[in-house]
Design a protein around this motif. Structure first.
Motif, mmCIF file in Angstrom:
data_model
loop_
_atom_site.group_PDB
_atom_site.id
_atom_site.type_symbol
_atom_site.label_atom_id
_atom_site.label_comp_id
_atom_site.label_asym_id
_atom_site.label_seq_id
_atom_site.Cartn_x
_atom_site.Cartn_y
_atom_site.Cartn_z
ATOM 1 N N HIS A 60 -15.105 4.085 -2.400
ATOM 2 C CA HIS A 60 -14.567 5.410 -2.064
ATOM 3 C C HIS A 60 -15.544 6.445 -2.595
ATOM 4 N N GLY B 200 -4.484 9.461 -3.020
ATOM 5 C CA GLY B 200 -4.321 8.733 -1.778
ATOM 6 C C GLY B 200 -4.354 9.658 -0.589
ATOM 7 N N ALA C 85 -11.109 2.100 -3.210
ATOM 8 C CA ALA C 85 -9.906 2.397 -2.429
ATOM 9 C C ALA C 85 -9.309 1.088 -1.931
ATOM 10 N N HIS D 79 -6.662 -0.100 1.120
ATOM 11 C CA HIS D 79 -6.137 0.479 2.363
ATOM 12 C C HIS D 79 -5.225 -0.494 3.088
ATOM 13 N N ASN D 80 -4.511 0.023 4.085
ATOM 14 C CA ASN D 80 -3.617 -0.806 4.886
ATOM 15 C C ASN D 80 -4.131 -0.989 6.313
ATOM 16 N N THR E 136 -4.561 4.133 9.406
ATOM 17 C CA THR E 136 -4.990 3.657 8.098
ATOM 18 C C THR E 136 -4.744 4.690 7.006
ATOM 19 N N SER E 137 -4.056 4.262 5.951
ATOM 20 C CA SER E 137 -3.837 5.050 4.741
ATOM 21 C C SER E 137 -4.522 4.338 3.581
ATOM 22 N N ASP E 138 -4.777 5.071 2.497
ATOM 23 C CA ASP E 138 -5.411 4.427 1.352
ATOM 24 C C ASP E 138 -4.968 5.069 0.043
ATOM 25 N N TYR F 141 -6.671 5.445 -3.994
ATOM 26 C CA TYR F 141 -7.992 5.305 -4.619
ATOM 27 C C TYR F 141 -7.972 5.721 -6.082
ATOM 28 N N ILE G 114 0.846 -1.200 0.000
ATOM 29 C CA ILE G 114 0.000 0.000 0.000
ATOM 30 C C ILE G 114 0.876 1.243 0.000
ATOM 31 N N ARG H 95 -10.239 -5.516 2.098
ATOM 32 C CA ARG H 95 -9.066 -4.736 1.682
ATOM 33 C C ARG H 95 -9.444 -3.688 0.634
#
Length: 182
Positions: free
Chosen positions: A137, A80, A114, A116-117, A88-90, A92, A4, A133
């Motif tokens: 979005h 992103g 999206a 994400h982690n 949490t990051s993502d 998209y 990610i 996962r």
């Protein structure tokens, strides 16, 4: 989680590299946006806050071509939201509709996916359980375009699995973004 971060860094790097040469980027990138978002805002669509109260960095490229629709335009967006505290990051990709008024005010809505982690199941009580996962979005934006190039906006994004699996705690971010149109 490492994949990610690599995806987010690659999309940011590609946006910066392509945006650095306006002549080369013109046909591909219509606008670059950079913002600061409040991570996991309580009381909005997802209903509650579980993740740390922090700022996230949002980077987005609105791409060409665009298609006229309902007085505005629809175009692809890739971006992103990166947590500054390891939450949490993502990354998209969306289809984004935007309507611009003659006064400079604009509105945007989108729908996309999206990656994400964050955690999928409830393991850490300080993190949201997002269930899948890949999430839906949904962004929304209201802003003002100062001239042909510069804009400032309020941006909201929601991501969740839309109850396709359980759990579905969802996550909301809200903040401000600066945009530069080529």
């Amino acid at each position: 989680m490492a994949h990610i971060r690599i995806l987010l860094l690659a999309s940011v790097a590609a946006s910066v590299i392509l945006g650095a040469d306006i002549a080369a980027a013109g046909p591909l990138i219509d606008e670059l946006k950079l913002g600061v978002l409040w991570h996991d805002v309580p009381g909005l669509w997802s209903g509650f806050q579980a993740e740390p109260n922090s700022a996230d960095i949002n980077v987005e490229a609105l791409l060409s071509p665009s298609v006229a629709f309902l007085g505005g335009t629809i175009r692809p967006a890739i971006g992103g939201s990166i947590s500054t505290v390891g939450a949490t990051s993502d990354g998209y990709i969306d289809a984004r509709w935007q309507y611009e008024t003659p006064s400079g005010i604009f509105f945007g809505l989108g729908l996309g996916a999206a990656v994400h982690n964050g955690q999928l199941k409830l393991e850490d009580w300080d993190r949201k359980a997002l269930g899948s996962r890949v999430l839906f979005h949904i962004p929304a934006e209201v802003g003002y375009r100062f001239d042909d190039h510069n804009s400032l906006s309020v941006y909201f994004e929601h991501m969740s699995n839309a109850y396709t699996v359980s759990p579905n705690e969802g996550m909301d971010r809200l903040g401000v973004r600066y945009g530069y149109r080529f």
